[in-house]
Design a protein around this motif. Sequence first.
Motif, PDB file in Angstrom:
ATOM      1  N   TRP A  33       0.827  -1.208   0.000  1.00  0.00           N
ATOM      2  CA  TRP A  33       0.000   0.000   0.000  1.00  0.00           C
ATOM      3  C   TRP A  33       0.859   1.255   0.000  1.00  0.00           C
ATOM      4  O   TRP A  33       0.543   2.246  -0.660  1.00  0.00           O
ATOM      5  CB  TRP A  33      -0.933  -0.009   1.203  1.00  0.00           C
ATOM      6  N   THR A  37       0.307   3.654  -3.246  1.00  0.00           N
ATOM      7  CA  THR A  37      -0.528   4.850  -3.060  1.00  0.00           C
ATOM      8  C   THR A  37       0.204   6.054  -2.486  1.00  0.00           C
ATOM      9  O   THR A  37      -0.273   7.180  -2.617  1.00  0.00           O
ATOM     10  CB  THR A  37      -1.727   4.526  -2.147  1.00  0.00           C
ATOM     11  N   ASN A  42      -0.160   4.123  -8.110  1.00  0.00           N
ATOM     12  CA  ASN A  42      -0.653   2.788  -8.469  1.00  0.00           C
ATOM     13  C   ASN A  42       0.248   2.078  -9.483  1.00  0.00           C
ATOM     14  O   ASN A  42      -0.219   1.451 -10.434  1.00  0.00           O
ATOM     15  CB  ASN A  42      -2.082   2.858  -9.023  1.00  0.00           C
ATOM     16  N   THR A 246      -7.545  -1.699  -6.143  1.00  0.00           N
ATOM     17  CA  THR A 246      -7.382  -0.278  -6.451  1.00  0.00           C
ATOM     18  C   THR A 246      -7.792   0.082  -7.878  1.00  0.00           C
ATOM     19  O   THR A 246      -8.515   1.057  -8.092  1.00  0.00           O
ATOM     20  CB  THR A 246      -5.918   0.150  -6.221  1.00  0.00           C
ATOM     21  N   THR A 247      -7.349  -0.682  -8.861  1.00  0.00           N
ATOM     22  CA  THR A 247      -7.554  -0.287 -10.251  1.00  0.00           C
ATOM     23  C   THR A 247      -8.806  -0.874 -10.887  1.00  0.00           C
ATOM     24  O   THR A 247      -9.337  -0.302 -11.841  1.00  0.00           O
ATOM     25  CB  THR A 247      -6.334  -0.686 -11.109  1.00  0.00           C
ATOM     26  N   HIS A 250     -11.672  -0.027  -7.500  1.00  0.00           N
ATOM     27  CA  HIS A 250     -11.538   1.363  -7.032  1.00  0.00           C
ATOM     28  C   HIS A 250     -11.909   1.498  -5.552  1.00  0.00           C
ATOM     29  O   HIS A 250     -12.701   2.345  -5.154  1.00  0.00           O
ATOM     30  CB  HIS A 250     -12.401   2.301  -7.880  1.00  0.00           C
ATOM     31  N   TYR A 256      -8.790  -3.905   0.507  1.00  0.00           N
ATOM     32  CA  TYR A 256      -7.627  -4.673   0.065  1.00  0.00           C
ATOM     33  C   TYR A 256      -7.182  -5.651   1.146  1.00  0.00           C
ATOM     34  O   TYR A 256      -6.944  -6.845   0.881  1.00  0.00           O
ATOM     35  CB  TYR A 256      -6.486  -3.728  -0.304  1.00  0.00           C
TER      36      TYR A 256
END
Length: 421
Positions: A33, A37, A42, A246-247, A250, A256
């Motif tokens: 992470w 981030t 990312n 994340t991708t 979202h 996560y």
Amino acid sequence: MFRALKVFNYRLRVTGALVSNIGTWMQRVAQDWLVLTVLTHNSGTAAGITTGLQFLPIVFLGPFAGLLGDRVNKRKLLLVTQTSMGFCALLLGILVVTGTVQLWHVYALAFLLGVASAFDAPSRQAFVSEVVSKEDVPNAVALNSASFNLARLAGPGVAGLVIAVVGTGPAFLINAASFAAVIFSLWRMRTNELFPAVKVPRSKGQIREGLVYIRQRPDLMMIMVLVFLVGTFGMNFQITNALMATTVFHLGPGEYGLLGSVMAIGTLAAALMAARRKNMRMMYIVGGALAFGVTVSIAAFMPTYTLYALALVPVGVASLTFMNACNTTVQLNTDAAMRGRVLAVYMVVLQGGTPIGAPLVGWIATEFGARWSLGMGAVVAILAGLAALILMNRRNNVRLRDQFRGLRPSWKVLPTHRSGA
């Protein structure tokens, strides 16, 4: 299922490992992470490089580390390696908390952690055979997996909560503190109740001797090849789960972290099932590889976060079944004097491919999407499992149907007795 826990030294070992593994899972989540981030936008490639650097040292140091484990007292060696790993986590936590961390710091500390882990892993795996008697080794290996995955249930979720509330720095500091538990357990063991392996005297060509030993064993060679392919291209979930969260969906750190905990439900269940087995067959290895490829391919197509999380449960069952069967078979089928060196090669092929696989998986996810990175690992696992199955059938002159018949429960029809009217 829990028979190895009757041994005092093993109870100490598994308790300390449980606490330390919770911290380890927290660090894994926090490290990815932090890179994804905070230090980059990312970047799957950066996350893959970080993971690759962490596993790179075992490629070069693994064989020597295994030989060292055969030569010295494994318990004392583990005290040194565990202390070193705790120091790496402490330093990274301080850098993050003070706001001075940079990407190269993470790279450097991941590499140093990998150096300590390279010396730790072979002796830690082989030390199980010195803590319990030979007949309890399969149960102890399975319970080690259960402990690891019980920590996996708690660690990622706790890490996600900690990151969301106070950031990644405290997660690293908690991991550093957790190493005290495993260090204490090693220090408090009753040395007179251990089953120490005979130390190998110094001589030339001992690493080469271990490699020749493996090359002359078709069963060990098959395990090594399968572990390399599945581990290198399929088991990169700390990257793929982060990128899926994340991708693709979202979502944030809490979601996560939850993915790791959900997957641990499957791995914990598989570990407990393995603890009931008294022997291990090659079909658990080959079948586990095939099941892993199939379940990962299903997970790659899941359209929502919830369905993806649920799909990770059977992925966890398949992955742990495969890994536990490989580990137990290698330990039980290797001579005690060779165990450290053979397990070192096993750890090299399991983790040594990560410097190749992790950046590749991260690059594929960045360029084509996270689902493609999952799909690549699934295809490799299925092809490797099929190739191993065909080779095993030809060598044993056994039909495919007969191979799977042994995995099915047998049913016996009992005669019924009716009383007369």
